[in-house]
Every structure is written in C-alpha cells, then in structure tokens.
Design an enzyme around this catalytic site. Structure first.
Site, PDB file in Angstrom:
ATOM      1  N   GLU A  50       0.859  -1.192   0.000  1.00 32.89           N
ATOM      2  CA  GLU A  50       0.000   0.000   0.000  1.00 32.89           C
ATOM      3  C   GLU A  50       0.892   1.237   0.000  1.00 32.89           C
ATOM      4  OE1 GLU A  50      -2.885   0.823   3.154  1.00 32.89           O
ATOM      5  OE2 GLU A  50      -3.545   2.595   2.045  1.00 32.89           O
ATOM      6  N   ASP A 100       9.940   7.825   0.441  1.00 35.91           N
ATOM      7  CA  ASP A 100       9.258   8.017  -0.843  1.00 35.91           C
ATOM      8  C   ASP A 100       9.092   6.658  -1.535  1.00 35.91           C
ATOM      9  OD1 ASP A 100       8.543   8.597  -3.471  1.00 35.91           O
ATOM     10  OD2 ASP A 100       9.810  10.366  -3.569  1.00 35.91           O
ATOM     11  N   ASP A 129      -2.645  12.195  -2.947  1.00 38.78           N
ATOM     12  CA  ASP A 129      -2.850  13.659  -2.988  1.00 38.78           C
ATOM     13  C   ASP A 129      -3.239  14.077  -4.399  1.00 38.78           C
ATOM     14  OD1 ASP A 129      -1.753  14.409  -0.213  1.00 38.78           O
ATOM     15  OD2 ASP A 129      -0.171  13.167  -1.070  1.00 38.78           O
ATOM     16  N   HIS A 157      -9.227   7.400   6.155  1.00 36.34           N
ATOM     17  CA  HIS A 157      -9.390   8.720   6.751  1.00 36.34           C
ATOM     18  C   HIS A 157      -9.736   9.770   5.684  1.00 36.34           C
ATOM     19  CE1 HIS A 157      -8.604  12.005   9.478  1.00 36.34           C
ATOM     20  NE2 HIS A 157      -7.674  12.495   8.671  1.00 36.34           N
ATOM     21  N   PHE A 158      -8.979   9.750   4.571  1.00 38.62           N
ATOM     22  CA  PHE A 158      -9.213  10.766   3.539  1.00 38.62           C
ATOM     23  C   PHE A 158     -10.497  10.498   2.753  1.00 38.62           C
ATOM     24  CE2 PHE A 158      -6.038  14.075   3.299  1.00 38.62           C
ATOM     25  CZ  PHE A 158      -5.147  13.650   4.274  1.00 38.62           C
TER      26      PHE A 158
HETATM   27  C1  LIG Z   1      -4.258  12.235   0.838  1.00 36.33           C
HETATM   28  S1  LIG Z   1      -3.281  11.202   1.821  1.00 36.33           S
HETATM   29  C2  LIG Z   1      -4.194   9.656   1.874  1.00 36.33           C
HETATM   30  C3  LIG Z   1      -3.781   8.791   3.031  1.00 36.33           C
HETATM   31  C4  LIG Z   1      -4.579   7.476   3.146  1.00 36.33           C
HETATM   32  N1  LIG Z   1      -4.332   6.612   2.020  1.00 36.33           N
HETATM   33  C5  LIG Z   1      -6.053   7.755   3.303  1.00 36.33           C
HETATM   34  O1  LIG Z   1      -6.801   7.488   2.351  1.00 36.33           O
HETATM   35  O2  LIG Z   1      -6.455   8.204   4.376  1.00 36.33           O
HETATM   36  C6  LIG Z   1      -1.953  10.786   0.733  1.00 36.33           C
HETATM   37  C7  LIG Z   1      -0.778  10.207   1.492  1.00 36.33           C
HETATM   38  O3  LIG Z   1       0.212   9.770   0.570  1.00 36.33           O
HETATM   39  C8  LIG Z   1       1.485  10.059   1.116  1.00 36.33           C
HETATM   40  N2  LIG Z   1       2.419  10.110  -0.023  1.00 36.33           N
HETATM   41  C9  LIG Z   1       2.361  10.942  -1.088  1.00 36.33           C
HETATM   42  N3  LIG Z   1       3.345  10.677  -1.950  1.00 36.33           N
HETATM   43  C10 LIG Z   1       4.051   9.645  -1.411  1.00 36.33           C
HETATM   44  C11 LIG Z   1       5.197   8.929  -1.830  1.00 36.33           C
HETATM   45  N4  LIG Z   1       5.810   9.229  -2.980  1.00 36.33           N
HETATM   46  N5  LIG Z   1       5.666   7.951  -1.031  1.00 36.33           N
HETATM   47  C12 LIG Z   1       5.058   7.654   0.139  1.00 36.33           C
HETATM   48  N6  LIG Z   1       3.952   8.292   0.591  1.00 36.33           N
HETATM   49  C13 LIG Z   1       3.463   9.278  -0.178  1.00 36.33           C
HETATM   50  C14 LIG Z   1       1.298  11.386   1.829  1.00 36.33           C
HETATM   51  O4  LIG Z   1       2.266  11.588   2.830  1.00 36.33           O
HETATM   52  C15 LIG Z   1      -0.103  11.228   2.401  1.00 36.33           C
HETATM   53  O5  LIG Z   1      -0.078  10.691   3.701  1.00 36.33           O
END
Ligand SMILES: C[S@@+](CC[C@H](N)C(=O)[O-])C[C@H]1O[C@@H](n2cnc3c(N)ncnc32)[C@H](O)[C@@H]1O
Length: 237
Positions: free
Chosen positions: A68, A120, A143, A215-216
């Site tokens: 994930e 990342d 995002d 959550h999102f």
């Molecule tokens: C909008 S949040 C959604 C979090 C979760 N999946 C939810 O639905 O509640 C997007 C998440 O992706 C993470 N993220 C974005 N780009 C990433 C990357 N290249 N590697 C790891 N995490 C990443 C961000 O830190 C953020 O926590």
C-alpha cells in the site's frame, strides 16, 4: 525478523538530481509523545531488514505480497492485514505522525504480516522491488494536487505506472481510489495508456466491500465528493 530502521533508503546524489519533483511535501507535523514512542520502540520491529533487496524477503512466510502506497495513518492497512491474514503487506508512507499511528495500531492488534517503510515510495520500489515480485499495489486517495501547475507532482505519472507494471507480477492487481473526479480522469488516461495494465470494467461508483474506509475517504465524502475505485490487472500470465 527485526529490521534496523523504519526510514527507507536515502536517495543518492544521482537519484536526487533525477527526481526533484516529489508527490508529497514533508510538513514538520507535530508528533504526539505516543507517536514518537511508537516510532522509536516499534519502528525496528516493523522495519525492513537492512540488506533487503526484495520486499518479499522481509517476511519468512512466502505468501502473496500487497504493497500500500501512501497508507497515511494506516486505517486501511491495519484493517486489510487483519482481514487478509493469508497475505503479507508492506505500507509505504512519508508522514511521520501517520506512521506513528500505524505502528501503534499494528502493535495493538498484534499483527505480524505487515512491514512499514517511511520513505518516498518511488525510491523504495526502485531499491526494494524486483520485476514481478509484487502481487498487488493499492493506492488509496493519493494527494490530488488540484492546481494545474502542480499536476506534475501527482504520484500517478506515466513513468511511475510503467514501474508498477514492471514490479507487479502478470495477473496481479493495481487498485486505486480517489474522491477527486479530475484525478480519476487523469488516472484513467495515464494507466489506460500503459499496455502492461488491463482495466477491469471500472471506475466503480460504489466502494467495493473489500476496501476498508480510509481517513481521507471520510473527509472527501463529508465534502460531498463522489468516490471512484479503479481496478487494473497486470497483463500477461
Ligand atoms: C491524501 S493522503 C491519503 C492517506 C490514506 N491513504 C487515506 O486514504 O487516508 C496521501 C498520502 O500519501 C502520502 N504520499 C504521497 N506521496 C508519497 C510517496 N511518494 N511515497 C510515500 N507516501 C506518499 C502522503 O504523505 C499522504 O499521507
């Protein structure tokens, strides 16, 4: 199996030059004392071993591997790991407080089919994935970067999707969800263009019961956003 550090690979100079655009912004979020303690005390228990070349090697048990990406505070990851005990899971996330909460949740539930990398995802897969080694990748509510000038920061880009097609085994799955319609259209355009993936009769307009609420997703639904799930199968056998 205990790992050394939950922090993933530090990009080398060449990697930094090649990949200046990141799909996230590291905001110095405030860690609660409990999250800080979880990172320090539980981090090593859920980390990859230092010399791990292949994510699957982080587990003694050789069963299907689900990754994930951007697992946030781990709400979905914890539920999936509990509901699908016959699989191994790796969660990748850069946000420290989220990872702290995830680790707390894993320990509370006593789950041992999960490993966590705080880095990342692009770097983590480049360092720790080999072709055809992943059964499923799940990316929930990445995002959306809604402004046009930020579209280049979206995680879903042709190059990254090409990498996913390399690492997911033929017949494996790529599952995405978003509450941002323009990002849904972007995902469809980018992934449909990758010949390594075959779209499975989607986007779904109802949340499939196998995907736990995140959550999102709850935030998006509260704003009245429609949720779309996209499911692709890795082509070939
Ligand atoms: C909008 S949040 C959604 C979090 C979760 N999946 C939810 O639905 O509640 C997007 C998440 O992706 C993470 N993220 C974005 N780009 C990433 C990357 N290249 N590697 C790891 N995490 C990443 C961000 O830190 C953020 O926590």
């Amino acid at each position: 199996m205990s790992g050394e550090s939950i922090d993933g690979p530090t990009p080398g100079r060449d990697e930094k030059r090649l990949r200046r655009i990141r799909s996230f912004v590291r905001r110095p979020g405030r860690l609660t004392p409990a999250q800080k303690a979880a990172l320090e005390e539980l981090g090593p228990r859920y980390a990859l071993p230092d010399d791990c070349r292949n994510l699957a090697d982080a587990f003694e048990r050789k069963v299907p591997l689900v990754v994930e990406i951007g697992c946030g505070n781990g709400q979905a990851l914890i539920a999936m790991a509990e509901r699908e005990p016959e699989k191994n899971f790796v969660g990748i996330e850069v946000h420290e407080p989220g990872v702290g909460r995830l680790l707390q949740g894993l320990a509370e539930k006593g789950l041992d089919n999960v490993r966590v990398v705080m880095a990342d995802a692009v770097d983590v897969l480049a360092r720790h994935a080999t072709p055809g080694s992943i059964d499923e990748v799940r990316i929930y509510f990445p995002d959306p970067w809604p402004k046009k000038r930020h579209h280049k920061r979206r995680l879903i880009q042709p190059e990254f999707v090409g990498q996913l097609a390399l690492y997911i085994r033929p017949g494996g799955l790529l599952h995405l969800a978003t509450d941002w319609q323009p990002y849904c259209e972007w995902m469809l355009e980018v992934i449909d263009a990758e010949e390594g993936f075959v779209r499975l009769d989607h986007p779904l307009t109802e949340r499939p019961e196998w995907r736990p609420r995140t959550h999102f997703e709850t935030r998006g639904a509260r704003k009245g956003h429609a949720i779309a799930d996209l499911l692709y199968r890795r082509a070939g056998r």
